[in-house]
Design an enzyme around this catalytic site. Structure first.
Site, PDB file in Angstrom:
ATOM      1  N   CYS A 333       0.838  -1.197   0.000  1.00 49.70           N
ATOM      2  CA  CYS A 333       0.000   0.000   0.000  1.00 49.70           C
ATOM      3  C   CYS A 333       0.882   1.261   0.000  1.00 49.70           C
ATOM      4  CB  CYS A 333      -0.966  -0.039   1.169  1.00 49.70           C
ATOM      5  SG  CYS A 333      -2.388   1.061   0.959  1.00 49.70           S
ATOM      6  N   HIS A 430      -3.549  -5.588   1.239  1.00 49.81           N
ATOM      7  CA  HIS A 430      -3.242  -5.901   2.634  1.00 49.81           C
ATOM      8  C   HIS A 430      -3.677  -7.338   2.937  1.00 49.81           C
ATOM      9  CE1 HIS A 430      -2.124  -1.919   4.074  1.00 49.81           C
ATOM     10  NE2 HIS A 430      -3.146  -1.406   3.411  1.00 49.81           N
TER      11      HIS A 430
END
Length: 484
Positions: A333, A430
């Site tokens: 991310c 994630h």
């Protein structure tokens, strides 16, 4: 009629989250329809609820403990601290606004309606709602307009049990002090207390119970020992990183720089649980270990701000040296965005700095945009042909030549990037290390061939162990009153 009980603490980090999770599993095992609820949470550890918005990962874990689908209504107000822009405010799963601390105090009364609406939603069709407070109700400077502790409890008419942490010392003073500092209206809501994190002979605390009862009139609902199984649950707050082991004797050393606004650091929990992995969280003022085989850049709530801090620590030079030695790097991310050539923020979404150079390890650039991606996802690792499941929570779009070598395919679309030599990989997904097959193949690529744990099963087992311990030490009559 649906029952409800609220656990509030004498301070932060007294163990409320684990107790709520354990109680949810305890009552779920009894066949009680139970749901967790936290009016307001402050955390950059967010999850994507099954109904499609953001909640604190602690409430996601508690929903798992309760064996019910997660919902944005379990955590109607989520504050995600950023850099100079204060905190992003998430209301019922969606971005509601931004505010600095003083401004947020004035905004809280506007959020009470959403909190009460979500609480009513959670009460519908269930037997018991277990509510978790935030911080301490004794912070009377924050009492006006409060929606996290007694402000919620009094408006929703939910009785409160106070949790005190004996491990940090001063638990009697904390409980009795809370009693004396609370106004009578709030004091009337408290129905008793729980002593948490006790080590040693419980019988030695008998006079302590008598003293607390003498000062407050509150009954003790139980003395909970130090729960070793809690260490196998994903941590909620970044403060926990300061207490995690700084490494083990594992064959593979993995280094994770702890950025000031680190987000979703529970991504690393499955790696920490592997016995042949030496997971090292590198703090400010420390060097990245030269003998690390893998460096992972974590998620961040402020990519540009954390990238500047990373440089200030000299970690950019450490990472460059690591790659020159043939070391590998994974960015997740915000960490993925840092790996590129540039990060642009023309609208000032993260703050006043509109662009900054990245680490230049991937031929990509990121531009921040106001639209936020929030979704649960299934994916496939292109490098290992391994199935993945996880979630995305990010701002910004990343483009560039290395995106032609995607690291993952998420729901049928390419995601992330890989360098031509295969040493550098970035992804927006994630939770990828929670996927056992992917984790096994990643570690095998470093020569680790041991049998891999079933991570999800280990979390489930830990929740069951905690529930069993709580049932053994908490007042049976009190538990029965909630179950009935």
């Amino acid at each position: 009629m649906t029952k409800a009980i609220m656990l509030q603490g004498t301070g932060s980090d007294v163990g409320k989250t684990v107790l709520v999770a354990g109680l949810c599993r305890l009552f779920a095992n009894r066949g009680v329809r139970v749901r967790p609820f936290k009016p307001q949470n402050m955390s950059n550890n967010a999850a994507v609820a099954e109904d499609g918005g953001e909640i604190g990962r602690a409430q996601w874990l508690q929903s798992l403990a309760a064996r019910v689908p997660s919902s944005v209504h379990m955590n109607p107000v989520l504050l995600k601290p950023q850099s100079e822009t204060g905190s992003q405010i998430i209301v019922q799963g969606k971005v509601w606004g931004h505010a600095k601390g003083r401004d947020y105090q004035a905004l809280k009364p506007q959020l009470l309606g959403a909190v009460l609406e979500s609480f009513a939603t959670m009460r519908a069709g269930t037997d018991l709602v277990i509510v978790e407070g935030a911080g301490s109700p004794a912070e009377i400077n924050l009492r006006q307009g409060d929606i996290a502790n007694m402000g919620f409890a009094t408006r929703a008419n939910v009785p409160v049990v106070l949790v005190g942490d004996i491990d940090r010392g001063g638990v009697i003073a904390s409980l009795v002090g809370t009693y004396h500092i609370l106004p009578e209206e709030d004091r009337r809501m408290i129905r008793g207390y729980i002593i948490n994190k006790f080590r040693g002979d419980v019988s030695l605390f008998g006079t302590g119970i008598e003293a607390i009862g003498g000062f407050t009139g509150w009954p003790c609902h139980g003395i909970v020992p130090w729960l070793k199984a809690a260490g196998r649950l994903p941590p909620e707050d970044s403060v926990v990183l300061e207490r995690l082991a700084r490494g083990s004797d594992g064959a593979l050393k993995i280094a994770v720089p702890v950025l000031p606004r680190i987000a979703n650091f529970d991504d690393f929990d499955p790696l920490r649980a592997e016995p042949d992995v030496d997971l090292v969280f590198v703090r400010a003022g420390e060097r990245l270990p030269a003998d690390a085989g893998l460096v992972i850049l974590p998620g961040s709530k402020s990519t540009i701000g954390d990238l500047m801090d990373l440089r200030a620590q000299g970690w950019d030079r450490d990472i460059t040296a690591h790659v020159r030695r043939g070391g590998r790097v994974i960015g997740i991310c915000g960490g993925y965005q840092m790996l590129g050539r540039m990060v642009h923020d023309p609208l000032g979404i993260e703050g006043s700095v509109t662009e900054t150079p990245g680490l230049g390890l991937l031929d990509v650039e990121t531009e921040m945009a106001p639209e936020k991606t929030v979704r649960n996802s299934t994916a496939l690792s292109t490098e290992y042909d391994a199935p993945l499941s996880g979630y995305e929570i990010h701002l910004g779009v990343t483009r560039g030549k290395d995106c032609d070598r995607p690291s993952t395919v998420i729901d049928g679309r390419p995601d992330g990037a890989r360098s031509g030599d295969g040493l550098i990989m970035g992804t927006y997904l994630h939770g990828l290390f929670c996927s056992d097959a992917y984790r096994a193949k990643l570690l095998a690529s470093f020569g680790l061939s041991g049998e891999r744990m079933d991570y999800r099963a280990s979390v489930e087992t830990a929740l069951d162990e905690i529930a069993t311990e709580l049932e053994a030490v908490l007042d049976p009559a009190w538990l029965d009153s909630l179950a009935g």
